[in-house]
Design a protein around this motif. Structure first.
Motif, PDB file in Angstrom:
ATOM      1  N   ARG A  99      -8.679  -5.127 -15.229  1.00  0.00           N
ATOM      2  CA  ARG A  99      -8.965  -3.729 -14.930  1.00  0.00           C
ATOM      3  C   ARG A  99      -7.211  -3.062 -15.243  1.00  0.00           C
ATOM      4  NH1 ARG A  99     -12.285  -2.072  -9.896  1.00  0.00           N
ATOM      5  NH2 ARG A  99     -10.520  -2.285  -8.923  1.00  0.00           N
ATOM      6  N   MET A 129      -3.168  -1.343  -9.287  1.00  0.00           N
ATOM      7  CA  MET A 129      -3.000  -2.764  -8.289  1.00  0.00           C
ATOM      8  C   MET A 129      -4.517  -4.129  -8.294  1.00  0.00           C
ATOM      9  SD  MET A 129      -2.488  -1.722  -4.083  1.00  0.00           S
ATOM     10  CE  MET A 129      -3.593  -2.607  -2.970  1.00  0.00           C
ATOM     11  N   PHE A 139      -7.193  -5.573  -6.060  1.00  0.00           N
ATOM     12  CA  PHE A 139      -7.365  -6.179  -4.096  1.00  0.00           C
ATOM     13  C   PHE A 139      -7.818  -7.504  -3.829  1.00  0.00           C
ATOM     14  CE2 PHE A 139      -7.415  -1.632  -5.215  1.00  0.00           C
ATOM     15  CZ  PHE A 139      -7.067  -0.721  -4.359  1.00  0.00           C
ATOM     16  N   LEU A 159       1.138   2.762 -11.101  1.00  0.00           N
ATOM     17  CA  LEU A 159       0.395   1.603 -10.895  1.00  0.00           C
ATOM     18  C   LEU A 159      -0.504   1.327 -10.983  1.00  0.00           C
ATOM     19  CD1 LEU A 159       3.260   2.296  -7.635  1.00  0.00           C
ATOM     20  CD2 LEU A 159       3.737   1.539 -10.075  1.00  0.00           C
ATOM     21  N   ALA A 191       1.860   1.547  -3.721  1.00  0.00           N
ATOM     22  CA  ALA A 191       0.456   1.708  -4.364  1.00  0.00           C
ATOM     23  C   ALA A 191       0.649   3.617  -3.552  1.00  0.00           C
ATOM     24  CB  ALA A 191      -0.208   1.200  -3.965  1.00  0.00           C
ATOM     25  N   ARG A 250       0.638  -1.220  -0.365  1.00  0.00           N
ATOM     26  CA  ARG A 250      -0.588   0.052   0.565  1.00  0.00           C
ATOM     27  C   ARG A 250       0.795   1.279  -0.029  1.00  0.00           C
ATOM     28  NH1 ARG A 250      -5.246   0.026   1.438  1.00  0.00           N
ATOM     29  NH2 ARG A 250      -5.759   1.127   2.635  1.00  0.00           N
TER      30      ARG A 250
END
Lengths: 277, 367
Positions: free
Chosen positions: B146, B79, B81, B77, B50, B47
């Motif tokens: 995505r 991510m 989840f 970047l 990110a 995190r």
């Protein structure tokens, strides 16, 4: 001996009957109000009360002659909708910051906001009346819009906060990583996700504004008076005219009752504070 | 090209240090896995990279540019989840194009990128569905899609498989490995599952208590664990540990006398090692075998066995009470309650000093 099946059936019939009885008891005053509005003043006073009578529209005709119903209704609509929109405009950012950027003081702030609802409104009647008078806002819609917004703000913030709490943080973080600004994150992700909750919150706020009587009676007289003030004007010094009072009350309640009926489903969701999904 | 450098990165929450100074370099096209027990700070570290958490001190550099203070939106970047975090009110297509739409990309170009990603992930027939109409595995693929459409510098994965059932997890693990090959992208992946770490990574970073315990290739870490923690964390069933004392030292190795009652000459040596030092000997289940007649062995009592068909993992207790696991042939009868003699191959043993650090292995160090 009753079989298990029979006893279960009996139980469910008894429970059903009881529920109906309670529901009718709660509904009875409204039913009685509507019935009375179609009686003559004499019939309305009759003891024992009359369940069967010759219905008449004379009360409604009288009200149309004496007062401008549409003027009051328009005031109710304008004040309720404006106050609700204003309230949401303030509550959404407040609830956003409390739900997603919680600090040590967030819980206390929420409780403090709710605690203002515990203050009897009459306790601040004098200062607010004087403020309204001093700013020339007495008997204006704006005064009532501001007051209603502030009065309902705690409950609206609470509800919106609860709905926002249900939105997974990850989704907003994903939007942030996808390049969304704060405004885009709210408008394109958060608000569409919680639109059901926001709709029920708005509905509840509308109903609360529509039914509010204390401030409307004290801060408005003719120009800004909403339907609640119209009802009150029928309990006059010349005595209580039950049939006419019932008719005017029916007229005042009807729009919001019909509105509530149509949006029942949303309302139940709203009142259960997000517990029912 | 995408290289990431973490320089003495620290993070604290309300006086509690979560990340205690991390230095790490992630090279271009590398698949780096952060692994460690829960609460070791691996998700927090991701995190921080990110930009979803603020760094307390230290620096993050992406391709030589300091991005420590750059907002997540501008770090380039993507991510994935653990909860997928799909936008529930958007279709799969909208979910995947959201970032490009925000960036104001050309419509036809966006469409092409979404279609490409959907084809790679076999999502084409699902493009007009909403996330709630998808299964867990499909949602996971949308979340990956995505990320792909954005063509980010680095892909970040936060325990992406832990919400899937066991069979799907194995399948998605393979798909991720294939995706890494296909995209030739830099990926950082967080997991508590050491099997995922071993199978996916080029480079494994073992974290514990907010610090890096060891960095290396999966097999390097498996065969040359730097300390007791890494040795115990990687490998299923776990490496067995036996306590003992150094009874003799010479240049090429040492002799250890185990509390469990065995003298063993080992090819491990270190300048600091002295006679009488407490040490821990580690050995993996596949390196223990039943001793043949006449061979010196460790006497143990067999406890329960786990029969997997191909292998049987037999749990045994040494006379010192220390538990060990032995990998035996799958067709062996259950030896429950029997006394067994185990042969420990000295060349396969690991030795750790009193601080838990590995003592170097003469043969392996040479190799």
């Amino acid at each position: 001996m009753m079989t298990l099946k029979q006893s279960r059936r009996l139980q469910s019939v008894a429970l059903g009957g009881l529920s109906w009885l309670i529901a009718l008891l709660i509904f009875f005053p409204i039913l009685w109000m509507v019935l009375t509005s179609f009686k003559t003043e004499i019939d309305a006073f009759a003891t024992p009360p009359l369940f069967f009578f010759h219905p008449t529209l004379e009360n409604y005709i009288h009200i149309q002659e004496r007062s401008d119903y549409l003027h009051f209704a328009w005031n109710s609509i304008a004040i309720s909708f404006s106050a609700t929109i204003l309230c949401l405009l303030i509550a959404v950012p407040a609830a956003y910051s409390m739900a997603f950027y919680e600090t040590k003081r967030t819980k206390q702030t929420l409780l403090w906001m709710l605690s203002t609802k515990m203050l009897p409104p009459v306790g601040v009647l004098m200062p607010i009346y004087l403020l309204a008078k001093g700013t020339g806002l007495l008997d204006t819609k704006l005064a009532l819009i501001i007051i209603y917004t502030l009065v309902n703000l705690p409950i609206v913030v609470w509800m919106v906060y609860t709905y926002f709490k249900d939105v997974p943080r990850d989704i907003l973080e994903a939007a942030r990583l996808d390049g969304a600004t704060l405004l885009q994150e709210m408008l394109r992700v958060l608000l569409p996700i919680s639109k059901g909750g926001l709709a029920s919150t708005a509905l509840l706020s509308l109903i609360l504004c529509w039914n509010e009587a204390f401030w409307s009676l004290n801060l408005s007289s003719s120009q800004a008076a909403p339907l609640t003030a119209l009802i009150a004007s029928y309990s006059s010094p010349e005595g209580l005219f039950w049939a006419k009072l019932s008719a005017v009350s029916t007229l005042a309640c009807a729009p919001i009752l019909i509105f509530g009926w149509i949006s029942q489903k949303q309302l139940v969701r709203g009142l259960s504070f997000g517990a029912v999904k | 090209m995408a290289t990431l450098k973490l320089k003495n990165l620290k993070k604290g929450f309300e006086g509690l240090q979560i990340i205690k100074g991390i230095d790490l370099e992630v090279l271009d096209k590398e698949f780096v896995v952060f692994v460690g027990p829960s609460g070791c700070g691996k998700s927090t570290l991701l995190r921080l990279i990110a930009g979803l958490e603020d760094v307390s001190s230290g620096h993050i550099e992406l391709d030589g540019r300091d991005i420590t203070e750059v907002s997540p939106a501008k770090r380039d970047l993507a991510m994935v989840f653990q909860t997928y975090a799909l936008y529930p009110h958007m279709t799969v297509r909208k979910n995947m194009s959201f970032a490009l739409d925000l960036a104001g990309g050309d419509k036809a170009e966006v469409q092409r990128k979404v279609d490409d990603a959907a084809r790679i992930l076999e999502l084409t027939p699902l493009l007009d569905r909403k996330p709630r109409q998808l299964s867990g595995g499909q949602r996971q693929r949308v979340a990956i899609g995505r990320a792909i459409v954005r063509n980010p510098k680095i892909f970040l994965f936060d325990e992406p498989l832990s919400n899937l059932d066991a069979a799907l997890r194995v399948q998605m693990r393979l798909e991720l490995a294939r995706l890494h090959q296909e995209l030739q992208a830099t990926m950082i992946y967080v997991t508590h599952d050491q099997v995922e770490a071993m199978t996916l990574a080029n480079k494994v970073v073992v974290l514990n208590g907010g610090r890096i315990e060891q960095v290396g290739s999966p097999l390097e870490l498996y065969h040359h664990p730097a300390n007791l923690f890494v040795a115990g964390f990687l490998g299923t069933p776990k490496m067995a540990f036996l306590k003992g004392k150094v009874s003799a030292v010479d240049t090429g190795g040492c002799e250890v006398s185990l509390d469990a009652g065995l003298q063993l000459a080992l090819p491990h040596s270190s300048a600091a090692l002295k006679v009488g030092d407490p040490v821990t000997l580690g050995i993996r289940p596949e390196h223990l075998e039943l001793a043949t007649a006449g061979q010196p062995g460790l006497s143990v009592t067999a406890d329960v066995s786990e029969r997997l068909g191909s292998d049987t993992f037999c749990h045994v207790l040494a006379d010192s009470g220390e538990p060990l696991t032995v990998r035996l042939r799958g067709d062996l009868n259950n030896p429950y309650g029997q006394r067994l003699q185990l042969h420990l191959g000295a060349e396969h043993c690991h030795l750790f000093d009193a601080n838990g650090d590995a003592v170097s292995h003469a043969l392996r160090a040479a190799a």
